[in-house]
Each structure stands twice: as structure tokens, then as C-alpha cells.
Design a protein around this motif. Structure first.
Motif, PDB file in Angstrom:
ATOM      1  N   PRO A   1      -7.323   5.006   2.111  1.00 22.02           N
ATOM      2  CA  PRO A   1      -7.902   6.075   1.564  1.00 22.02           C
ATOM      3  C   PRO A   1      -7.225   7.852   2.087  1.00 22.02           C
ATOM      4  O   PRO A   1      -7.077   8.572   1.448  1.00 22.02           O
ATOM      5  CB  PRO A   1      -8.994   6.504   1.481  1.00 22.02           C
ATOM      6  CG  PRO A   1      -9.823   5.829   3.150  1.00 22.02           C
ATOM      7  CD  PRO A   1      -8.843   4.538   3.099  1.00 22.02           C
ATOM      8  N   TYR A   2      -6.420   6.972   3.271  1.00 25.02           N
ATOM      9  CA  TYR A   2      -5.547   8.122   4.021  1.00 25.02           C
ATOM     10  C   TYR A   2      -3.693   8.260   3.690  1.00 25.02           C
ATOM     11  O   TYR A   2      -3.192   8.798   2.995  1.00 25.02           O
ATOM     12  CB  TYR A   2      -5.502   7.193   5.692  1.00 25.02           C
ATOM     13  CG  TYR A   2      -5.168   8.856   6.500  1.00 25.02           C
ATOM     14  CD1 TYR A   2      -4.768   9.830   6.903  1.00 25.02           C
ATOM     15  CD2 TYR A   2      -5.260   8.424   8.143  1.00 25.02           C
ATOM     16  CE1 TYR A   2      -4.019  11.085   7.476  1.00 25.02           C
ATOM     17  CE2 TYR A   2      -4.489   9.665   8.749  1.00 25.02           C
ATOM     18  CZ  TYR A   2      -4.386  11.006   8.502  1.00 25.02           C
ATOM     19  OH  TYR A   2      -4.375  11.866   9.567  1.00 25.02           O
ATOM     20  N   HIS A   3      -3.098   6.911   3.895  1.00 21.24           N
ATOM     21  CA  HIS A   3      -1.816   6.986   3.069  1.00 21.24           C
ATOM     22  C   HIS A   3      -1.768   5.941   2.096  1.00 21.24           C
ATOM     23  O   HIS A   3      -0.319   5.304   2.089  1.00 21.24           O
ATOM     24  CB  HIS A   3      -0.924   6.705   5.101  1.00 21.24           C
ATOM     25  CG  HIS A   3      -1.180   7.791   5.539  1.00 21.24           C
ATOM     26  ND1 HIS A   3      -1.618   8.042   6.465  1.00 21.24           N
ATOM     27  CD2 HIS A   3      -0.569   9.028   5.877  1.00 21.24           C
ATOM     28  CE1 HIS A   3      -1.631   8.561   7.734  1.00 21.24           C
ATOM     29  NE2 HIS A   3      -1.060   9.653   6.872  1.00 21.24           N
ATOM     30  N   ARG A   4      -2.873   5.735   1.565  1.00 19.88           N
ATOM     31  CA  ARG A   4      -2.845   4.487   0.590  1.00 19.88           C
ATOM     32  C   ARG A   4      -1.774   2.814   1.004  1.00 19.88           C
ATOM     33  O   ARG A   4      -1.246   2.399  -0.178  1.00 19.88           O
ATOM     34  CB  ARG A   4      -2.147   5.032  -0.343  1.00 19.88           C
ATOM     35  CG  ARG A   4      -2.730   6.187  -1.031  1.00 19.88           C
ATOM     36  CD  ARG A   4      -2.437   6.994  -2.511  1.00 19.88           C
ATOM     37  NE  ARG A   4      -2.374   5.672  -4.162  1.00 19.88           N
ATOM     38  CZ  ARG A   4      -3.698   5.202  -4.636  1.00 19.88           C
ATOM     39  NH1 ARG A   4      -4.555   6.472  -3.987  1.00 19.88           N
ATOM     40  NH2 ARG A   4      -3.705   4.178  -5.415  1.00 19.88           N
ATOM     41  N   TRP A   5      -1.917   2.081   1.975  1.00 17.21           N
ATOM     42  CA  TRP A   5      -1.286   1.172   2.820  1.00 17.21           C
ATOM     43  C   TRP A   5      -2.959  -0.008   1.511  1.00 17.21           C
ATOM     44  O   TRP A   5      -3.687   0.712   1.486  1.00 17.21           O
ATOM     45  CB  TRP A   5      -1.640   0.755   3.582  1.00 17.21           C
ATOM     46  CG  TRP A   5      -0.135   1.539   4.553  1.00 17.21           C
ATOM     47  CD1 TRP A   5       0.384   2.376   4.349  1.00 17.21           C
ATOM     48  CD2 TRP A   5      -0.059   0.941   5.775  1.00 17.21           C
ATOM     49  NE1 TRP A   5       1.048   2.958   5.021  1.00 17.21           N
ATOM     50  CE2 TRP A   5       1.499   1.492   6.223  1.00 17.21           C
ATOM     51  CE3 TRP A   5      -0.066  -0.119   6.875  1.00 17.21           C
ATOM     52  CZ2 TRP A   5       1.665   1.331   7.071  1.00 17.21           C
ATOM     53  CZ3 TRP A   5       0.539  -0.418   7.457  1.00 17.21           C
ATOM     54  CH2 TRP A   5       1.772   0.502   8.171  1.00 17.21           C
ATOM     55  N   GLY A   6      -1.661  -0.730   0.783  1.00 17.76           N
ATOM     56  CA  GLY A   6      -2.967  -2.171  -0.048  1.00 17.76           C
ATOM     57  C   GLY A   6      -2.913  -3.240   1.214  1.00 17.76           C
ATOM     58  O   GLY A   6      -1.774  -3.506   0.886  1.00 17.76           O
ATOM     59  N   TYR A   7      -4.246  -4.221   0.760  1.00 15.75           N
ATOM     60  CA  TYR A   7      -3.592  -4.938   1.211  1.00 15.75           C
ATOM     61  C   TYR A   7      -4.557  -5.606   0.164  1.00 15.75           C
ATOM     62  O   TYR A   7      -5.848  -5.407  -0.471  1.00 15.75           O
ATOM     63  CB  TYR A   7      -5.126  -4.888   2.833  1.00 15.75           C
ATOM     64  CG  TYR A   7      -4.453  -3.276   3.584  1.00 15.75           C
ATOM     65  CD1 TYR A   7      -3.957  -4.330   5.247  1.00 15.75           C
ATOM     66  CD2 TYR A   7      -5.262  -2.878   3.611  1.00 15.75           C
ATOM     67  CE1 TYR A   7      -3.472  -3.942   5.474  1.00 15.75           C
ATOM     68  CE2 TYR A   7      -4.875  -1.635   5.053  1.00 15.75           C
ATOM     69  CZ  TYR A   7      -3.859  -2.076   6.158  1.00 15.75           C
ATOM     70  OH  TYR A   7      -3.167  -1.848   6.573  1.00 15.75           O
ATOM     71  N   ALA A   8      -3.902  -6.918   0.229  1.00 15.97           N
ATOM     72  CA  ALA A   8      -5.520  -8.523  -1.214  1.00 15.97           C
ATOM     73  C   ALA A   8      -6.399  -8.834  -0.285  1.00 15.97           C
ATOM     74  O   ALA A   8      -6.782  -8.819   0.656  1.00 15.97           O
ATOM     75  CB  ALA A   8      -3.251  -9.555  -0.577  1.00 15.97           C
ATOM     76  N   LEU A   9      -7.506  -9.573  -0.871  1.00 15.42           N
ATOM     77  CA  LEU A   9      -7.624  -9.620  -0.861  1.00 15.42           C
ATOM     78  C   LEU A   9      -7.940 -11.108   0.579  1.00 15.42           C
ATOM     79  O   LEU A   9      -9.069 -11.368   0.889  1.00 15.42           O
ATOM     80  CB  LEU A   9      -9.301 -10.636  -1.454  1.00 15.42           C
ATOM     81  CG  LEU A   9      -9.505  -9.260  -2.600  1.00 15.42           C
ATOM     82  CD1 LEU A   9      -9.638  -9.470  -4.495  1.00 15.42           C
ATOM     83  CD2 LEU A   9      -9.908  -8.033  -2.274  1.00 15.42           C
ATOM     84  N   ASP A  10      -6.944 -11.598   0.473  1.00 15.33           N
ATOM     85  CA  ASP A  10      -6.666 -12.265   1.396  1.00 15.33           C
ATOM     86  C   ASP A  10      -6.223 -12.135   2.710  1.00 15.33           C
ATOM     87  O   ASP A  10      -5.516 -12.096   3.933  1.00 15.33           O
ATOM     88  CB  ASP A  10      -5.762 -13.332   0.858  1.00 15.33           C
ATOM     89  CG  ASP A  10      -4.250 -12.841   0.668  1.00 15.33           C
ATOM     90  OD1 ASP A  10      -4.076 -12.041   0.734  1.00 15.33           O
ATOM     91  OD2 ASP A  10      -3.851 -14.091  -0.040  1.00 15.33           O
ATOM     92  N   GLY A  11      -6.135 -10.619   2.823  1.00 14.99           N
ATOM     93  CA  GLY A  11      -5.911  -9.554   3.949  1.00 14.99           C
ATOM     94  C   GLY A  11      -4.509  -9.769   4.221  1.00 14.99           C
ATOM     95  O   GLY A  11      -4.231  -8.696   5.150  1.00 14.99           O
TER      96      GLY A  11
END
Length: 357
Positions: free
Chosen positions: A37-47
Motif C-alpha cells: 500500500p506504500y509504493h505499490r511494489w507487487g509480489y506474486a503468490l509464490d513470493g
């Protein structure tokens, strides 16, 4: 915890690798990417780290709607945010911090610190003690969450651990689970345990004769008994012949706790008794345990208030009724002094294969 559409479950620390923001604060579903929620870095469900807006311009990849090589920024402003000369940055080096994950009794256990005792050593001989129970086949039939309990979480766990208080606090429970029929069932492991064998038919909702026993225990002494365990640090369960009560205690702060309360049942209950009768029984099981738990909340909150008395530094435990608390408190102390690998030994007179004999 993160689960994909194939049912694969992974466990991660809830922190973004960029600036340390907490990633999620509630349950979510139907999402392929966890977005900070801070800078919108995104992670897949596998990390894997798959999105770094205005940093690494490429997005997408296998399993996502966008294709490898697509850009995050429109062409007219891309140059303004160009970071192509950044040194020593590769998304593959900044995936989520994962945790070791294991299962027992239909529950997920995450080990946050590598190298500590394994789950197999943690639960010790519980697999042997409960080998007749169909734990992996049960489902949550009733649930509730009790918020704002005005007691430290350890007080709640210690209260479950002993049966000395039953006559004073739970007179109805004593008609089915008599104090004289209690004894310890503790092998090696980071748990404590005791049983009520046999249970009595005292006219309660959980009498052993109100429903058929769980599949697998019909021809064992468990069919007429209740077994109670506390898996350190914060899960306690009572195994009745026909259902299981489970409670997970969540610390909120030093004076406040939350309980996640479940009644587990086996699908054959409906097959044997019919839907209407089975649902009535499940309502009754839940009502009984809710009443007992409510009685416990009152006395636990009284303990919390009383412990603030200035002269009180702790009391004297009964070796007959409260040895389980001594075992539990020693595990707490081990955690406080970073001796997480200490595993309590078995009681000298206990054999996990005895089946309450």
C-alpha cells in the motif's frame, strides 16, 4: 499465508522488501499479486517480486495478464523516471521473506526463525496419541471470534491447562467431565495434555452418548473419553468422542486478547443422523463450549485485575492439579531466554501407545 488456485500454500513475513511497510491487514481472495500500500511494489503468490513502479519499468511475466517486456509508464514520461542505470538491483533478489510451513491436525504452522525445533519435534508424540482420530477429515462446523478479552493471553492458556478450577467455575462441566477422572497424558513435545476417562452421561450437550463416535475411535477408549491438549504457545483443543473443540488465542497487547473458537466435526455425522439432527447437535456442542468459555472469561479477567495488586509476585502451584501450568511456564521462560529448542520430556509414567489404558 498465500494460496494459489492449485491449492499450494506458502507462508511469508508480512513486510515489503522496499521500505518495510506491512503488506496486508485482512483476508483477501481472487488476487494474483499482493500489492504494497506504500509504493505499490507487487509480489506474486509464490513470493517473487514482479512489480516496482517507476523503478524497474518492465511488468508482467508468466501467469499474469501482461506480457514480459510490457511497460508500466506511458512513453511521454518514461524518460523522466528512467532508472536504467541503477546498479546491483534484480527483482529476483527482493522476493518476500518466506517462512517454513508445516501442517498438523488441519492447521498450518509457520516457523518464523530458521533452525528452531521442527514441527515434528514440537508436537512430539501427538501423532501417536491421536492416530485413531480422523483429524485431516474434519471441518469447521461452527466458529466465533471473541474480541477484547481483558486478560493476558498466557492467563487464558494457563486456565485451560488445569482442572483444579472446574468445581468452582464449571459445575455443569463436572457432571460430564469429573475432576476425579482427569489425569495427565504428556509425552515428549512442546505441548501439555490430560484426559478425562471415562466421561459421564450427566445430561449435558456433550455427553458421550449423544452422537456416534468419530470414525476410527469406535473400538478404543477414546470413544468414552475426552482428550485435552495445548500446543505451545497458543492453541488448545478438546477431543470429545463425537466432535473437537479448538481455540486459538491471539495476543493483542499485554492486557488484551482475542480468541478464535471452532467446533470441528466429521462429515459422517450428517450421513449417520440426517441433516436436521446433525445441525441441532452441532448447535448444542457450540452452545455448551461457548457457555464454558464464557465462564472462563470472567475468572481470567478477574485474575488479570488481581495480578496488578502490588504485593502479588506469583502463587504456589498444586503438583496434583497444576503441574501442566508449571510445564507451560517453563516453555514460556525458554522462549524468553532464546532456548527455543528445549523440548519438555515425557512424564515418567506415560506411554503414548497406551490409548488411555
Amino acid at each position: 499465508f498465500a494460496a494459489n488456485h492449485k491449492g499450494t500454500i506458502k507462508a511469508y513475513h508480512n513486510v515489503c522488501r522496499h521500505r518495510g511497510a506491512r503488506l496486508v491487514d485482512r483476508k483477501q481472495s481472487g488476487r494474483a499479486v499482493v500489492t504494497c500500500p506504500y509504493h505499490r511494489w507487487g509480489y506474486a503468490l509464490d513470493g517473487r517480486l514482479v512489480g516496482t513502479p517507476c523503478w524497474d519499468d518492465e511488468v508482467g511475466g508468466e501467469g499474469f495478464e501482461t506480457k514480459k517486456g510490457d511497460k508500466q509508464l506511458p512513453p511521454n514520461i518514461r524518460a523522466k523516471f528512467d532508472m536504467s542505470n541503477i546498479l546491483k538491483f534484480d527483482k529476483k533478489d527482493y522476493g518476500l521473506f518466506d517462512c517454513e510451513l508445516d501442517t498438523w491436525g488441519g492447521m498450518l504452522f509457520a516457523r518464523l526463525t530458521p533452525g528452531n525445533v521442527s514441527l515434528a519435534d514440537h508436537i512430539g508424540d501427538l501423532d501417536i496419541q491421536f492416530r485413531h482420530y480422523p483429524l485431516d477429515e474434519t471441518y469447521v462446523a461452527r466458529r466465533s471470534t471473541l474480541d477484547n478479552i481483558q486478560a493476558n493471553w498466557k492467563i487464558l492458556l494457563e486456565n485451560f491447562s488445569e482442572y483444579y478450577h472446574l468445581p468452582a467455575v464449571h459445575p455443569e462441566l463436572c457432571t460430564v467431565s469429573g475432576v476425579a477422572e482427569h489425569y495427565r497424558t504428556q509425552g515428549s513435545g512442546k505441548y501439555l495434555g490430560f484426559a478425562t476417562a471415562p466421561l459421564s452421561n450427566g445430561g449435558t450437550f456433550v455427553d458421550p452418548d449423544v452422537a456416534p463416535p468419530l470414525p476410527g475411535i469406535e473400538n478404543t477408549r477414546n470413544a468414552l473419553a475426552a482428550r485435552h491438549i495445548l500446543i505451545y504457545p497458543n492453541v488448545f483443543m478438546s477431543f470429545y468422542p463425537h466432535h473437537i473443540m479448538r481455540c486459538i488465542v491471539e495476543p493483542i497487547d499485554a492486557n488484551t486478547s482475542r480468541e478464535h473458537f471452532h467446533v470441528l466435526a466429521h462429515p459422517t455425522l450428517h450421513e449417520r443422523l440426517g441433516h436436521e439432527k446433525a445441525e441441532e447437535l452441532l448447535d448444542n456442542f457450540f452452545a455448551f463450549h461457548t457457555k464454558v468459555n464464557s465462564e472462563d472469561m470472567g475468572i481470567c479477567e478477574a485474575v488479570q485485575r488481581g495480578m496488578h495488586a502490588q504485593p502479588y509476585l506469583g502463587g504456589r502451584l498444586s503438583f496434583r492439579f497444576e503441574e501442566t501450568i508449571h510445564r507451560y511456564q517453563n516453555m514460556v521462560v525458554d522462549s524468553l531466554v532464546n532456548k527455543h529448542n528445549n523440548v519438555p520430556p515425557a512424564d515418567t509414567d506415560f506411554n503414548a501407545f497406551d490409548d488411555l489404558s
